[in-house]
Design an enzyme around this catalytic site. Structure first.
Site, PDB file in Angstrom:
ATOM      1  N   HIS A   1      17.397  12.818 -17.763  1.00 19.11           N
ATOM      2  CA  HIS A   1      16.031  12.532 -17.858  1.00 19.11           C
ATOM      3  C   HIS A   1      16.176  12.696 -19.601  1.00 19.11           C
ATOM      4  O   HIS A   1      15.221  11.963 -20.135  1.00 19.11           O
ATOM      5  CB  HIS A   1      15.078  13.669 -17.505  1.00 19.11           C
TER       6      HIS A   1
ATOM      7  N   ASP B   1       0.601  -1.393   0.027  1.00 19.66           N
ATOM      8  CA  ASP B   1       0.021  -0.040  -0.065  1.00 19.66           C
ATOM      9  C   ASP B   1       0.698   1.190  -0.030  1.00 19.66           C
ATOM     10  O   ASP B   1       1.158   1.880   1.032  1.00 19.66           O
ATOM     11  CB  ASP B   1      -0.848  -0.071   1.157  1.00 19.66           C
TER      12      ASP B   1
END
Ligand code: MEV
Length: 428
Positions: A383, A286
């Site tokens: 990136h 979770d």
């Protein structure tokens, strides 16, 4: 388009998908992209409601991790480029000085039972404390935690000022062993409600765990030789030329920026959670609980960074992290998700505490690599390489040309699909 679909949940998965496809006029490619066949379909159908299909995330493995003297491969499911590369890079920086050492508080979760309409909250609180043993016994009659060596270990009570007046809040401190613990704790909270109502004379309202799991903290530490912090450049970029001591000092300065400014701290911690969540997602844990806990913990004395950096006596960069880690190795969605279970096999941890240690080390590695890049060459070059490769693929570059097309776009500082198509033609 009408979103009212009575009995949607009673239909089978393929009917639900075709209903949505009709309503939204989806073409066959979109339906195919959403559809989930075979075992995947059955698994996802059982995990949530109104399931129409599944969505695929990349599953990566971060390398170079040594945690408490053991080598670990870390599965990570995340769609953002550079997150896995940063984790592996951070782990490599720590590796030559022994990797990460960790410690954990143990698997203690907090359950809350809220009592409203209490005539004298201070006296009611004391009456709860007088009956603490009885309340713990009722809690421990639930489920299997006690037989596994866990269970409710403490009962406390608080009087909390709220905009709706004072409320009495009973806390259960529960050793949840190797579970994440939400179900066990919620069951206990519901079970003790009648005793709490009797003790306080008030109206029991909420009965649910707290995700501010500040009794379930994990800590990790590592040290890095400044020489290891020097940017060596790569195929597409020259090294920045900044020396290791300067990079080290700028990392400490970047940490101080986060410690002084919540706008920066939010991004600093977001980077940590990029990695922590990715391991949670890969193992079907979770991740929302981890997020809630981490940010609430970061805000306990005014929002700040979850990591700290300082210069050690020998000149090494000393790095550390502390955060609440609520994850399990038994039960939950992992038990029914074969890929989640397989990711746990890749990770190979023994129990929830060891899992928490790896999560803390992972968060620290991610943050260390992000800060190193931010204070030196910046994060865009890494990136951009991955982004350019994606643009090349979108432009139809065959697998053998993707890297070359991407490298040329990065070098020419022109990363567009039309440019990629030109390059594919030129090189093809
Ligand atoms: C990007 O997802 C995460 C970073 O912005 C984290 C940071 O700034 O520390 C690179």
């Amino acid at each position: 388009m009408n979103s009212r679909i009575p009995g949607f949940y009673t239909r089978d998965r393929s009917e639900r998908l075709s209903t949505v496809a009709d309503r939204r006029d989806l073409d066959a490619d979109a339906v195919d992209a959403l559809d989930a066949d075979g075992e995947v379909g059955e698994t996802v159908d059982g995990l949530s409601e109104n399931v129409v299909g599944s969505i695929t995330y990349p599953l990566s493995v971060a390398t170079n991790f040594v945690v408490d003297g053991e080598d670990v491969l870390v599965p990570m499911a995340v769609e953002e480029s550079s997150v896995v590369a940063a984790a592996s890079k951070g782990a490599l920086l720590a590796r030559s000085t022994g990797g990460f050492t960790t410690d954990t508080d143990g698997p203690y979760m907090i359950g809350q039972v809220q009592v409203a309409d209490v005539a004298d909250p201070t006296a009611a609180r004391l009456r709860v404390l007088e009956r603490a043993e009885e309340i713990a016994a009722v809690a421990n009659d639930q489920g299997v935690l006690v037989s596994h060596g866990g269970g409710c270990e403490d009962v406390t009570a608080r009087v909390v000022d709220t905009p709706a007046g004072q409320t009495v809040v009973v806390h259960l401190l529960v050793d949840v062993r190797d579970a994440m613990g939400a179900n066990a704790v919620n069951t206990m909270c519901e079970a003790i409600a009648p005793v709490v109502a009797d003790a306080t004379g008030g109206r029991v309202s909420l009965r649910v765990l707290s995700n501010l799991a500040d009794c379930r903290l994990a800590r990790a530490r590592c040290r890095v030789d400044p020489d290891a912090l020097v940017d060596s450049g790569d195929d597409s970029e020259e090294a920045s030329g900044i020396d290791g001591e300067t990079v080290r000092d700028r990392i400490v300065e970047a940490w101080a920026f986060a410690a002084g400014d919540p706008y920066r701290a939010a991004t600093h911690n977001k980077g940590i959670m990029n990695a922590v969540d990715a391991l949670a997602v890969a193992t079907c844990n979770d991740w929302r609980a981890l997020e809630a806990g981490a940010h609430a913990y970061a805000a306990r004395e005014g929002y700040g960074p979850l990591t700290t950096y300082e210069v050690g006596d020998d000149g090494d960069l000393i790095c550390s992290i502390e955060l609440p880690v609520q994850v399990g190795t038994v039960g939950g969605a992992t038990a029914v998700h074969s890929a989640g279970r397989a990711a746990m096999d890749v990770l190979g941890v023994e129990g929830a505490d060891e899992f928490a240690s790896v999560l803390a080390a992972l968060g620290l590695a991610e943050n260390l690599a992000s800060l190193r890049a931010l204070v030196d060459e910046g994060i865009q070059s890494g990136h951009m390489k991955l982004h350019a490769e994606n643009v090349a693929r979108q432009a139809g570059a065959p697998a053998g040309l993707v890297e070359e097309v991407a490298a040329r776009m990065v070098a020419g500082e022109d990363i567009r699909e039309s440019r990629a198509r030109e390059l594919v033609e030129e090189l093809g």
